[in-house]
Design a protein around this motif. Structure first.
Motif, mmCIF file in Angstrom:
data_model
loop_
_atom_site.group_PDB
_atom_site.id
_atom_site.type_symbol
_atom_site.label_atom_id
_atom_site.label_comp_id
_atom_site.label_asym_id
_atom_site.label_seq_id
_atom_site.Cartn_x
_atom_site.Cartn_y
_atom_site.Cartn_z
ATOM 1 N N PRO A 14 -0.173 4.809 1.022
ATOM 2 C CA PRO A 14 -1.209 5.951 1.202
ATOM 3 C C PRO A 14 -0.967 7.117 0.356
ATOM 4 O O PRO A 14 0.072 7.699 0.590
ATOM 5 C CB PRO A 14 -1.032 5.707 2.731
ATOM 6 C CG PRO A 14 -0.228 4.938 3.095
ATOM 7 C CD PRO A 14 0.653 4.345 1.961
ATOM 8 N N GLY A 37 -2.929 -3.654 -6.955
ATOM 9 C CA GLY A 37 -2.766 -3.034 -5.501
ATOM 10 C C GLY A 37 -3.225 -4.177 -4.513
ATOM 11 O O GLY A 37 -3.553 -5.376 -4.848
ATOM 12 N N THR A 79 1.002 -1.111 -0.063
ATOM 13 C CA THR A 79 0.007 -0.032 0.035
ATOM 14 C C THR A 79 0.887 1.254 0.080
ATOM 15 O O THR A 79 1.828 1.274 0.838
ATOM 16 C CB THR A 79 -0.917 0.140 1.023
ATOM 17 O OG1 THR A 79 -1.543 -1.307 1.234
ATOM 18 C CG2 THR A 79 -2.022 1.113 1.350
ATOM 19 N N LYS A 136 -9.888 -2.866 0.838
ATOM 20 C CA LYS A 136 -11.176 -3.194 1.394
ATOM 21 C C LYS A 136 -11.649 -4.808 1.507
ATOM 22 O O LYS A 136 -12.572 -5.221 1.839
ATOM 23 C CB LYS A 136 -12.471 -2.710 0.318
ATOM 24 C CG LYS A 136 -12.517 -3.127 -1.041
ATOM 25 C CD LYS A 136 -13.568 -2.208 -1.791
ATOM 26 C CE LYS A 136 -13.433 -2.756 -3.128
ATOM 27 N NZ LYS A 136 -14.517 -1.871 -4.115
ATOM 28 N N VAL A 170 -10.358 -12.589 -2.768
ATOM 29 C CA VAL A 170 -9.889 -11.997 -4.300
ATOM 30 C C VAL A 170 -9.295 -13.139 -4.933
ATOM 31 O O VAL A 170 -8.794 -14.273 -4.449
ATOM 32 C CB VAL A 170 -8.813 -10.859 -3.777
ATOM 33 C CG1 VAL A 170 -9.584 -9.773 -3.318
ATOM 34 C CG2 VAL A 170 -7.501 -11.254 -3.319
ATOM 35 N N ARG A 194 -18.717 -13.212 -11.079
ATOM 36 C CA ARG A 194 -19.858 -12.231 -11.301
ATOM 37 C C ARG A 194 -20.058 -12.069 -12.772
ATOM 38 O O ARG A 194 -20.897 -11.211 -13.306
ATOM 39 C CB ARG A 194 -19.593 -10.970 -10.409
ATOM 40 C CG ARG A 194 -18.556 -10.030 -10.879
ATOM 41 C CD ARG A 194 -18.038 -8.892 -10.141
ATOM 42 N NE ARG A 194 -16.865 -8.071 -10.369
ATOM 43 C CZ ARG A 194 -16.365 -7.347 -9.668
ATOM 44 N NH1 ARG A 194 -17.037 -6.964 -8.454
ATOM 45 N NH2 ARG A 194 -15.299 -6.826 -9.946
HETATM 46 P P1 NAP Z 1 -6.027 -2.261 -6.467
HETATM 47 O O1 NAP Z 1 -5.514 -2.499 -4.957
HETATM 48 O O2 NAP Z 1 -5.319 -2.737 -7.461
HETATM 49 O O3 NAP Z 1 -7.457 -2.515 -6.378
HETATM 50 C C1 NAP Z 1 -8.493 -1.834 -7.396
HETATM 51 C C2 NAP Z 1 -9.633 -3.059 -7.701
HETATM 52 O O4 NAP Z 1 -9.168 -3.846 -8.497
HETATM 53 C C3 NAP Z 1 -10.248 -3.702 -6.524
HETATM 54 O O5 NAP Z 1 -11.200 -2.863 -5.791
HETATM 55 C C4 NAP Z 1 -10.827 -4.998 -7.460
HETATM 56 O O6 NAP Z 1 -11.947 -4.276 -8.027
HETATM 57 C C5 NAP Z 1 -9.777 -4.744 -8.439
HETATM 58 N N1 NAP Z 1 -8.893 -6.230 -7.771
HETATM 59 C C6 NAP Z 1 -7.406 -5.768 -7.461
HETATM 60 N N2 NAP Z 1 -6.891 -6.715 -7.225
HETATM 61 C C7 NAP Z 1 -7.791 -7.719 -7.298
HETATM 62 C C8 NAP Z 1 -7.635 -9.217 -7.262
HETATM 63 N N3 NAP Z 1 -6.478 -9.979 -6.704
HETATM 64 N N4 NAP Z 1 -8.957 -10.112 -7.334
HETATM 65 C C9 NAP Z 1 -9.848 -9.474 -7.744
HETATM 66 N N5 NAP Z 1 -9.982 -8.143 -8.118
HETATM 67 C C10 NAP Z 1 -9.039 -7.127 -7.760
HETATM 68 O O7 NAP Z 1 -6.069 -0.584 -6.815
HETATM 69 P P2 NAP Z 1 -6.155 0.706 -5.629
HETATM 70 O O8 NAP Z 1 -7.455 0.448 -4.988
HETATM 71 O O9 NAP Z 1 -6.113 1.841 -6.679
HETATM 72 O O10 NAP Z 1 -4.734 0.607 -4.889
HETATM 73 C C11 NAP Z 1 -4.851 0.398 -3.326
HETATM 74 C C12 NAP Z 1 -3.498 0.309 -2.790
HETATM 75 O O11 NAP Z 1 -2.475 -0.588 -3.755
HETATM 76 C C13 NAP Z 1 -2.779 1.708 -2.948
HETATM 77 O O12 NAP Z 1 -2.078 2.194 -1.814
HETATM 78 C C14 NAP Z 1 -1.779 1.766 -4.296
HETATM 79 O O13 NAP Z 1 -0.701 2.484 -4.036
HETATM 80 C C15 NAP Z 1 -1.219 0.275 -4.068
HETATM 81 N N6 NAP Z 1 -0.859 -0.272 -5.215
HETATM 82 C C16 NAP Z 1 0.142 -1.227 -5.240
HETATM 83 C C17 NAP Z 1 0.889 -1.729 -6.302
HETATM 84 C C18 NAP Z 1 2.062 -2.646 -5.943
HETATM 85 O O14 NAP Z 1 2.232 -3.079 -4.888
HETATM 86 N N7 NAP Z 1 2.517 -2.842 -7.107
HETATM 87 C C19 NAP Z 1 0.293 -1.492 -7.513
HETATM 88 C C20 NAP Z 1 -0.855 -0.831 -7.599
HETATM 89 C C21 NAP Z 1 -1.420 -0.036 -6.532
HETATM 90 P P3 NAP Z 1 -13.582 -4.562 -7.250
HETATM 91 O O15 NAP Z 1 -13.729 -3.571 -6.247
HETATM 92 O O16 NAP Z 1 -14.256 -4.192 -8.697
HETATM 93 O O17 NAP Z 1 -13.681 -5.938 -6.922
#
Ligand code: NAP
Length: 420
Positions: A105, A340, A103, A344, A351, A395
């Protein structure tokens, strides 16, 4: 090397560098591999990937000795800091590692840990194999045409972090230099200004393109496409194109041909022993991803283009839950999913772990364990085809059964054992 709070496993051996020049590795049958489970859903997908990769190693007569290391929230608990030296040192020493998402933030006062890790370990190529898995819903008509591998430069471009904020003394100094010394004042509007620098070096370009060509040759790919906006940014993106071609000719002249040569000398019939090196302008390439998907293979590009393009291509094959990635340096690999930490869903065993599992597959390929890598790919495909899938895929498809992260990983393990 001694570690402060983590243990080096008593079983297993270190992966070493077999050849300094090529970065080729000497991989034992039981390598020690550092793993960061990661933040948020990392606690779900990390262990899921671990058991699938273990099963694939065992099914091919090897094993993996995991070394748990920490970054992000888990590191703050253990060490009181986000990215302890133990973690960076372990990945540096053991060379090949895998991590879950971390994460970052917004406005929390620290830079992205992912970026920090890539920089500290000089992992200069972000690699994203992007292909469609049968049964995964996609927003396009022919998702199966997509089978590309993106090599995105990780250390340069407008992402290098060389920028100055509006209203600061530094930005005014830079502006003064540009207007006075460099004579480009007429291009800068009056009033507050932010300025960033876009460095593209011959060194950075050539080592990235070298990785892309090496990968293409090793994996029997047909072409490497250099993607750039050199028509506008002549001395940065145009230089990337020119240095890319230069590298191909200088170091791989006997095994590569240009697109012009393909038509002039071979009538468009690609000889089996030649890799085509071509280039495309970035905006055109974004269209071609959709309209001429099957004509592209390995893509080599700079940081910003690569960021946009690999995400757009990822959407074509069904999105984040299944998109794997890795970062390559010289004789080093850190595999990580594209997604990421989706806070939530953290800890809900809900997931999709496919992206992390397939990132592990890239890691197995990097080790030279092609049989184990293929087994992982096939087992994932078989499991998804059976429609026993996690919520995100469930889904979007008719019928099928919704599984938890851990149940889905168990199904993949069963398929690994069945297909071995
Ligand atoms: P995210 O964590 O990728 O999630 C965005 C949405 O993508 C989720 O709400 C979900 O959609 C879907 N999703 C992501 N991973 C999934 C999985 N394994 N299985 C099913 N659905 C998945 O993006 P974010 O909410 O923008 O970022 C959250 C944090 O992660 C931030 O702090 C960001 O900086 C960090 N981040 C880290 C990396 C990394 O470590 N390389 C990369 C990107 C972001 P639904 O809600 O539609 O189900």
């Amino acid at each position: 090397m001694s570690y402060d709070k983590v243990e080096v496993p008593s079983e297993g051996e270190k992966i070493t560098l077999a050849d300094e020049e090529t970065g080729k590795l000497d991989v034992p049958e039981q390598p020690i591999i550092p793993i960061i489970h990661g933040d948020g859903i990392g606690t779900d997908v990390g262990p899921a990937a671990q058991k699938v990769l273990e099963a694939a190693a065992e099914a091919t007569g090897r094993s993996i000795s995991w070394m748990r290391v920490y970054a992000g929230a888990s590191a703050r608990d253990e060490y009181g800091e986000n990215l302890p030296d133990d973690t960076v040192d372990a990945i540096r020493e053991f060379r090949v590692a895998i991590k879950g998402p971390l994460t970052t933030p917004v406005g929390a006062g620290f830079r992205s840990l992912n970026v920090a890790l890539r920089q500290k370990l000089d992992l200069y190529a972000n690699v994203r194999p992007t292909y469609h898995i049968d049964g995964v819903p996609s927003p396009v008509k022919n998702p199966e045409a997509m089978d590309m591998v993106f090599f995105r430069e990780n250390t340069e471009d407008v992402y290098a972090g060389i920028e100055w904020e509006a209203g600061t003394g530094e930005v005014e100094e830079v502006k003064e230099f540009l207007a006075g010394e460099m004579g480009v004042g007429d291009k800068l509007h009056d009033g507050p200004i932010g300025i960033g620098v876009k460095p593209i070096t011959e060194f950075g370009t050539k080592r990235l393109v070298r990785q892309a060509i090496e990968y293409a040759l090793e994996n029997d790919r047909d072409s490497v496409t250099l993607v750039h906006k050199g028509n506008i940014m002549k001395f940065t993106e145009g230089a990337f194109r020119d240095w890319g071609y230069e590298l191909a000719e200088e170091e791989y002249g006997d095994v590569t041909i240009t697109e012009d040569a393909l038509w002039d000398e071979y009538d468009g019939e690609q000889p089996a022993d030649k890799l085509v090196v071509k280039d495309r302008i970035a905006d055109n390439m974004l269209q071609q991803l959709l309209t001429r998907t099957g004509q592209y293979d390995v893509i080599a590009t700079m940081n910003l283009n690569g960021d946009y393009m690999s995400d757009a291509a990822g959407a074509q094959i069904g999105g984040l839950g299944i998109a794997p990635g890795a970062n390559f340096g010289d004789g080093r690999c850190l595999a990580e999913p594209v997604h990421g930490s989706a806070p939530k869903y953290a800890g809900e065993d809900k997931v999709n772990p496919t992206a992390m599992i397939l990132s592990g597959r890239i890691m197995l390929e990097y080790l030279g364990w092609k049989d184990a890598a293929t087994l992982v790919r096939d087992a994932v495909e078989e499991t998804i085809a059976s429609k026993e899938v996690t919520y995100d895929l469930h889904r979007q498809i008719d019928g099928g059964e919704k599984l938890a992260t851990s149940e889905f990983a168990d199904k993949i393990v069963e398929n690994v054992e069945k297909l071995a």
